[in-house]
Design a protein around this motif. Sequence first.
Motif, PDB file in Angstrom:
ATOM      1  N   PHE A 288       8.955  -4.459  -0.353  1.00  0.00           N
ATOM      2  CA  PHE A 288       9.610  -5.795  -0.245  1.00  0.00           C
ATOM      3  C   PHE A 288      11.120  -5.809   0.106  1.00  0.00           C
ATOM      4  O   PHE A 288      11.547  -6.835  -0.549  1.00  0.00           O
ATOM      5  N   GLY A 289      11.432  -4.996   0.835  1.00  0.00           N
ATOM      6  CA  GLY A 289      12.769  -4.939   1.478  1.00  0.00           C
ATOM      7  C   GLY A 289      13.109  -5.959   2.553  1.00  0.00           C
ATOM      8  O   GLY A 289      12.066  -6.567   2.891  1.00  0.00           O
ATOM      9  N   PRO A 290      14.073  -5.780   3.169  1.00  0.00           N
ATOM     10  CA  PRO A 290      14.496  -6.702   4.215  1.00  0.00           C
ATOM     11  C   PRO A 290      13.084  -6.721   5.442  1.00  0.00           C
ATOM     12  O   PRO A 290      12.697  -5.534   5.879  1.00  0.00           O
ATOM     13  N   TYR A 291      12.641  -7.826   5.930  1.00  0.00           N
ATOM     14  CA  TYR A 291      11.700  -7.996   6.875  1.00  0.00           C
ATOM     15  C   TYR A 291      10.303  -7.408   6.761  1.00  0.00           C
ATOM     16  O   TYR A 291       9.351  -7.396   7.524  1.00  0.00           O
ATOM     17  N   GLU A 292      10.006  -7.031   5.400  1.00  0.00           N
ATOM     18  CA  GLU A 292       8.847  -6.362   4.988  1.00  0.00           C
ATOM     19  C   GLU A 292       7.831  -7.517   5.101  1.00  0.00           C
ATOM     20  O   GLU A 292       6.601  -7.325   5.081  1.00  0.00           O
ATOM     21  N   ALA A 293       8.324  -8.891   4.817  1.00  0.00           N
ATOM     22  CA  ALA A 293       7.247 -10.071   5.019  1.00  0.00           C
ATOM     23  C   ALA A 293       6.835 -10.092   6.562  1.00  0.00           C
ATOM     24  O   ALA A 293       5.539 -10.623   6.714  1.00  0.00           O
ATOM     25  N   VAL A 294       7.350  -9.445   7.356  1.00  0.00           N
ATOM     26  CA  VAL A 294       6.799  -9.430   8.851  1.00  0.00           C
ATOM     27  C   VAL A 294       5.501  -8.737   8.980  1.00  0.00           C
ATOM     28  O   VAL A 294       4.431  -9.240   9.327  1.00  0.00           O
ATOM     29  N   ILE A 295       5.397  -7.567   8.644  1.00  0.00           N
ATOM     30  CA  ILE A 295       4.194  -6.891   8.808  1.00  0.00           C
ATOM     31  C   ILE A 295       3.112  -7.359   7.906  1.00  0.00           C
ATOM     32  O   ILE A 295       1.721  -7.455   7.992  1.00  0.00           O
ATOM     33  N   LEU A 296       3.561  -7.747   6.497  1.00  0.00           N
ATOM     34  CA  LEU A 296       2.655  -8.414   5.370  1.00  0.00           C
ATOM     35  C   LEU A 296       1.715  -9.552   6.281  1.00  0.00           C
ATOM     36  O   LEU A 296       0.655  -9.827   5.993  1.00  0.00           O
ATOM     37  N   HIS A 297       2.691 -10.438   6.607  1.00  0.00           N
ATOM     38  CA  HIS A 297       2.205 -11.700   7.450  1.00  0.00           C
ATOM     39  C   HIS A 297       1.095 -11.402   8.351  1.00  0.00           C
ATOM     40  O   HIS A 297       0.017 -11.993   8.624  1.00  0.00           O
ATOM     41  N   MET A 298       1.538 -10.594   9.473  1.00  0.00           N
ATOM     42  CA  MET A 298       0.681 -10.109  10.585  1.00  0.00           C
ATOM     43  C   MET A 298      -0.565  -9.731   9.971  1.00  0.00           C
ATOM     44  O   MET A 298      -1.486 -10.008  10.587  1.00  0.00           O
ATOM     45  N   ALA A 299      -0.389  -8.680   9.158  1.00  0.00           N
ATOM     46  CA  ALA A 299      -1.849  -7.918   8.892  1.00  0.00           C
ATOM     47  C   ALA A 299      -2.767  -8.917   8.005  1.00  0.00           C
ATOM     48  O   ALA A 299      -3.826  -8.683   8.358  1.00  0.00           O
ATOM     49  N   THR A 300      -1.940  -9.636   7.449  1.00  0.00           N
ATOM     50  CA  THR A 300      -2.908 -10.513   6.305  1.00  0.00           C
ATOM     51  C   THR A 300      -3.509 -11.883   7.295  1.00  0.00           C
ATOM     52  O   THR A 300      -4.616 -12.455   6.788  1.00  0.00           O
ATOM     53  N   ARG A 301      -3.094 -11.898   8.414  1.00  0.00           N
ATOM     54  CA  ARG A 301      -3.568 -12.966   9.050  1.00  0.00           C
ATOM     55  C   ARG A 301      -4.517 -12.560   9.842  1.00  0.00           C
ATOM     56  O   ARG A 301      -5.747 -13.319  10.261  1.00  0.00           O
ATOM     57  N   ILE A 302      -4.622 -11.198  10.019  1.00  0.00           N
ATOM     58  CA  ILE A 302      -5.797 -10.437  10.659  1.00  0.00           C
ATOM     59  C   ILE A 302      -6.984 -10.287   9.596  1.00  0.00           C
ATOM     60  O   ILE A 302      -8.216 -10.453  10.021  1.00  0.00           O
ATOM     61  N   LYS A 303      -6.445  -9.682   8.411  1.00  0.00           N
ATOM     62  CA  LYS A 303      -7.457  -9.371   7.589  1.00  0.00           C
ATOM     63  C   LYS A 303      -6.907  -9.920   6.097  1.00  0.00           C
ATOM     64  O   LYS A 303      -6.157  -9.036   5.525  1.00  0.00           O
ATOM     65  N   PRO A 304      -7.265 -10.874   5.782  1.00  0.00           N
ATOM     66  CA  PRO A 304      -6.642 -11.426   4.457  1.00  0.00           C
ATOM     67  C   PRO A 304      -6.830 -10.745   3.196  1.00  0.00           C
ATOM     68  O   PRO A 304      -5.764 -10.720   2.429  1.00  0.00           O
ATOM     69  N   ASN A 305      -7.739 -10.058   3.066  1.00  0.00           N
ATOM     70  CA  ASN A 305      -7.711  -9.251   2.014  1.00  0.00           C
ATOM     71  C   ASN A 305      -7.541  -7.825   2.023  1.00  0.00           C
ATOM     72  O   ASN A 305      -7.823  -6.983   1.075  1.00  0.00           O
ATOM     73  N   LEU A 306      -6.781  -7.353   3.122  1.00  0.00           N
ATOM     74  CA  LEU A 306      -6.317  -6.154   3.119  1.00  0.00           C
ATOM     75  C   LEU A 306      -5.382  -5.684   2.104  1.00  0.00           C
ATOM     76  O   LEU A 306      -4.542  -6.176   1.352  1.00  0.00           O
ATOM     77  N   PRO A 307      -5.721  -4.475   1.473  1.00  0.00           N
ATOM     78  CA  PRO A 307      -4.945  -3.844   0.390  1.00  0.00           C
ATOM     79  C   PRO A 307      -3.534  -3.734   0.644  1.00  0.00           C
ATOM     80  O   PRO A 307      -3.357  -3.037   1.632  1.00  0.00           O
ATOM     81  N   VAL A 308      -2.728  -3.899  -0.192  1.00  0.00           N
ATOM     82  CA  VAL A 308      -1.347  -4.137  -0.149  1.00  0.00           C
ATOM     83  C   VAL A 308      -0.801  -3.201  -1.316  1.00  0.00           C
ATOM     84  O   VAL A 308      -1.036  -3.439  -2.202  1.00  0.00           O
ATOM     85  N   VAL A 309      -0.272  -1.958  -0.772  1.00  0.00           N
ATOM     86  CA  VAL A 309       0.315  -1.075  -1.754  1.00  0.00           C
ATOM     87  C   VAL A 309       1.686  -1.134  -1.891  1.00  0.00           C
ATOM     88  O   VAL A 309       2.559  -0.852  -1.011  1.00  0.00           O
ATOM     89  N   TRP A 310       2.343  -1.289  -3.080  1.00  0.00           N
ATOM     90  CA  TRP A 310       3.602  -1.264  -3.373  1.00  0.00           C
ATOM     91  C   TRP A 310       4.255  -0.389  -4.474  1.00  0.00           C
ATOM     92  O   TRP A 310       3.482  -0.093  -5.612  1.00  0.00           O
ATOM     93  N   ILE A 311       5.053   0.648  -4.025  1.00  0.00           N
ATOM     94  CA  ILE A 311       5.501   1.694  -4.633  1.00  0.00           C
ATOM     95  C   ILE A 311       6.843   1.057  -5.471  1.00  0.00           C
ATOM     96  O   ILE A 311       7.685   1.081  -4.790  1.00  0.00           O
ATOM     97  N   ASP A 312       6.371   0.578  -6.676  1.00  0.00           N
ATOM     98  CA  ASP A 312       7.832   0.126  -7.353  1.00  0.00           C
ATOM     99  C   ASP A 312       8.554   1.054  -7.978  1.00  0.00           C
ATOM    100  O   ASP A 312       8.013   1.733  -9.093  1.00  0.00           O
ATOM    101  N   SER A 313       9.574   1.480  -7.625  1.00  0.00           N
ATOM    102  CA  SER A 313      10.454   2.499  -8.349  1.00  0.00           C
ATOM    103  C   SER A 313      11.107   2.170  -9.439  1.00  0.00           C
ATOM    104  O   SER A 313      11.306   2.994 -10.440  1.00  0.00           O
ATOM    105  N   GLY A 314      11.144   0.752  -9.785  1.00  0.00           N
ATOM    106  CA  GLY A 314      11.602   0.324 -11.279  1.00  0.00           C
ATOM    107  C   GLY A 314      13.314   0.162 -11.077  1.00  0.00           C
ATOM    108  O   GLY A 314      14.005  -0.202 -11.925  1.00  0.00           O
TER     109      GLY A 314
END
Length: 210
Positions: A39-65
């Motif tokens: 969820f850093g800069p420009y991360e929304a780009v690949i998430l938008h692209m990928a979920t337009r093609i496969k809306p339920n694609l699993p998204v993995v976030w490694i949240d460091s805290g």
Amino acid sequence: MNELKDLSDINRQLADQRPEDIIRWAIDLDKETIVTTNFGPYEAVILHMATRIKPNLPVVWIDSGYNTPETYLTAGRIIQDLDLNLHVFMPEMTAARRDALMGGIPEVDSEEHDEFTRQVKIEPFQRALATMQPEVWLTAIRREQTAFRHGLDVVSHGPNNVLKVAPLLNWNEADMERYRQEHDLPQVSNYFDPTKVIGNRECGLHTMAS
């Protein structure tokens, strides 16, 4: 994934393809696929692209805290706007406890920082791979970001025998900004990765042995 052992032909075929076409190629393999994000800069780009093609694609976030408040707020907007199928993996120890034991984030390029990185990034990612068991991993890395990434291919073998696919590898920041504005995607401005500290260092995920 044995049929994809030799990737040289595949990389030649995908070299001049649009990121969306590379994502579609990866998804059409009909393998267990994830896309990772920080969820850093420009991360929304690949998430938008990928979920337009496969809306339920699993998204993995490694949240460091250790993310900034703005990062968490922006992540919330992206998660809601794109209706992400989100899977969050966090370190086993809280940031507050680790800070008390380590005296804060250790100096970069030290053994202590290597252990810090293992705890907050590598171990949660290894746990994500073991839990999700993906065969294909979509990542938003780009050549221009680090010297190490400059030498990568669009498709390569990653850890746990996963097929790592970098659809945006050949895009630059101007390409990312153009796409972001075109689709009115949220963007974080105050972002900090404690495992990198400075922008041109690797966080450890992309240097893991295959």
